[in-house]
Design a protein around this motif. Sequence first.
Motif, PDB file in Angstrom:
ATOM      1  N   TYR A  64       0.817  -1.152   0.008  1.00  0.00           N
ATOM      2  CA  TYR A  64       0.002   0.049  -0.006  1.00  0.00           C
ATOM      3  C   TYR A  64       0.917   1.191  -0.141  1.00  0.00           C
ATOM      4  O   TYR A  64       2.004   1.051   0.275  1.00  0.00           O
ATOM      5  CB  TYR A  64      -1.186  -0.116   1.232  1.00  0.00           C
ATOM      6  CG  TYR A  64      -0.237  -0.133   2.455  1.00  0.00           C
ATOM      7  CD1 TYR A  64       0.049   1.150   3.010  1.00  0.00           C
ATOM      8  CD2 TYR A  64      -0.119  -1.087   3.251  1.00  0.00           C
ATOM      9  CE1 TYR A  64       0.481   1.294   4.380  1.00  0.00           C
ATOM     10  CE2 TYR A  64       0.411  -1.052   4.510  1.00  0.00           C
ATOM     11  CZ  TYR A  64       0.839  -0.140   5.032  1.00  0.00           C
ATOM     12  OH  TYR A  64       1.588   0.076   6.353  1.00  0.00           O
ATOM     13  N   LYS A 124      -1.845   7.807  -0.111  1.00  0.00           N
ATOM     14  CA  LYS A 124      -2.191   8.611  -1.247  1.00  0.00           C
ATOM     15  C   LYS A 124      -2.331  10.044  -0.808  1.00  0.00           C
ATOM     16  O   LYS A 124      -2.130  11.095  -1.798  1.00  0.00           O
ATOM     17  CB  LYS A 124      -3.878   8.235  -1.325  1.00  0.00           C
ATOM     18  CG  LYS A 124      -4.718   8.960  -2.505  1.00  0.00           C
ATOM     19  CD  LYS A 124      -5.860   8.654  -2.799  1.00  0.00           C
ATOM     20  CE  LYS A 124      -6.518   9.351  -3.723  1.00  0.00           C
ATOM     21  NZ  LYS A 124      -7.932   9.193  -3.804  1.00  0.00           N
ATOM     22  N   ASP A 178      -4.278   0.538  -1.705  1.00  0.00           N
ATOM     23  CA  ASP A 178      -3.611  -0.767  -2.341  1.00  0.00           C
ATOM     24  C   ASP A 178      -3.118  -0.273  -3.641  1.00  0.00           C
ATOM     25  O   ASP A 178      -3.564   0.700  -4.185  1.00  0.00           O
ATOM     26  CB  ASP A 178      -4.600  -1.649  -2.061  1.00  0.00           C
ATOM     27  CG  ASP A 178      -5.630  -1.506  -3.106  1.00  0.00           C
ATOM     28  OD1 ASP A 178      -5.892  -0.765  -4.150  1.00  0.00           O
ATOM     29  OD2 ASP A 178      -6.551  -2.594  -2.831  1.00  0.00           O
ATOM     30  N   PRO A 179      -2.636  -1.109  -4.227  1.00  0.00           N
ATOM     31  CA  PRO A 179      -2.070  -0.672  -5.744  1.00  0.00           C
ATOM     32  C   PRO A 179      -3.303  -0.589  -6.855  1.00  0.00           C
ATOM     33  O   PRO A 179      -2.872   0.197  -7.835  1.00  0.00           O
ATOM     34  CB  PRO A 179      -1.145  -2.221  -6.099  1.00  0.00           C
ATOM     35  CG  PRO A 179      -0.602  -2.583  -4.818  1.00  0.00           C
ATOM     36  CD  PRO A 179      -1.932  -2.429  -3.812  1.00  0.00           C
ATOM     37  N   ASP A 180      -4.300  -0.915  -6.554  1.00  0.00           N
ATOM     38  CA  ASP A 180      -5.653  -0.580  -7.144  1.00  0.00           C
ATOM     39  C   ASP A 180      -6.173   0.760  -7.203  1.00  0.00           C
ATOM     40  O   ASP A 180      -6.990   1.064  -7.603  1.00  0.00           O
ATOM     41  CB  ASP A 180      -6.520  -1.905  -7.339  1.00  0.00           C
ATOM     42  CG  ASP A 180      -5.881  -3.066  -7.958  1.00  0.00           C
ATOM     43  OD1 ASP A 180      -5.388  -3.022  -8.724  1.00  0.00           O
ATOM     44  OD2 ASP A 180      -6.324  -4.016  -7.231  1.00  0.00           O
ATOM     45  N   GLY A 181      -5.349   1.437  -6.157  1.00  0.00           N
ATOM     46  CA  GLY A 181      -6.024   2.533  -5.638  1.00  0.00           C
ATOM     47  C   GLY A 181      -7.186   2.454  -4.652  1.00  0.00           C
ATOM     48  O   GLY A 181      -7.853   3.540  -4.255  1.00  0.00           O
ATOM     49  N   ARG A 182      -7.502   1.446  -4.232  1.00  0.00           N
ATOM     50  CA  ARG A 182      -8.808   1.058  -3.038  1.00  0.00           C
ATOM     51  C   ARG A 182      -8.187   1.718  -1.786  1.00  0.00           C
ATOM     52  O   ARG A 182      -7.170   1.040  -1.492  1.00  0.00           O
ATOM     53  CB  ARG A 182      -9.186  -0.191  -3.217  1.00  0.00           C
ATOM     54  CG  ARG A 182      -9.918  -0.442  -4.558  1.00  0.00           C
ATOM     55  CD  ARG A 182     -10.313  -1.919  -4.597  1.00  0.00           C
ATOM     56  NE  ARG A 182     -11.138  -2.259  -3.510  1.00  0.00           N
ATOM     57  CZ  ARG A 182     -11.347  -3.637  -3.180  1.00  0.00           C
ATOM     58  NH1 ARG A 182     -10.855  -4.622  -3.607  1.00  0.00           N
ATOM     59  NH2 ARG A 182     -12.388  -3.797  -2.012  1.00  0.00           N
ATOM     60  N   THR A 199      -7.244   1.487   2.010  1.00  0.00           N
ATOM     61  CA  THR A 199      -7.067   0.607   2.934  1.00  0.00           C
ATOM     62  C   THR A 199      -7.033   0.850   4.345  1.00  0.00           C
ATOM     63  O   THR A 199      -7.449   0.220   5.119  1.00  0.00           O
ATOM     64  CB  THR A 199      -5.595  -0.193   2.882  1.00  0.00           C
ATOM     65  OG1 THR A 199      -4.602   0.686   2.916  1.00  0.00           O
ATOM     66  CG2 THR A 199      -5.577  -0.825   1.330  1.00  0.00           C
TER      67      THR A 199
END
Length: 95
Positions: free
Chosen positions: A34, A37, A71-75, A77
Amino acid sequence: TSWFEQARFPGLVAAYAETGSFTEALRRCGVEDYTRKETKVSAELIDTQDGALLEIAPGQPVLVVESVNVDPDGRPTQYTRTRMAADRIQVVIES
């Protein structure tokens, strides 16, 4: 104080209790990595409950840092809100 999505990470509390690490607990819940952001820094006057934890009088100024990790998908965490006694810290920003 940190918040996590319970439906997404149902085993997080147990994993954290066992490891003492949010990074390892998230890994056990399927999040291999992660990143930060966003980080917001502000100031506010401390409330009675947080003042007791920080051992400062209610109404004293504190530095508040709010952050979101994804996370790497931008969700998202993790959302964290940290309160620090303003007279006990130094903030250094390097560029």
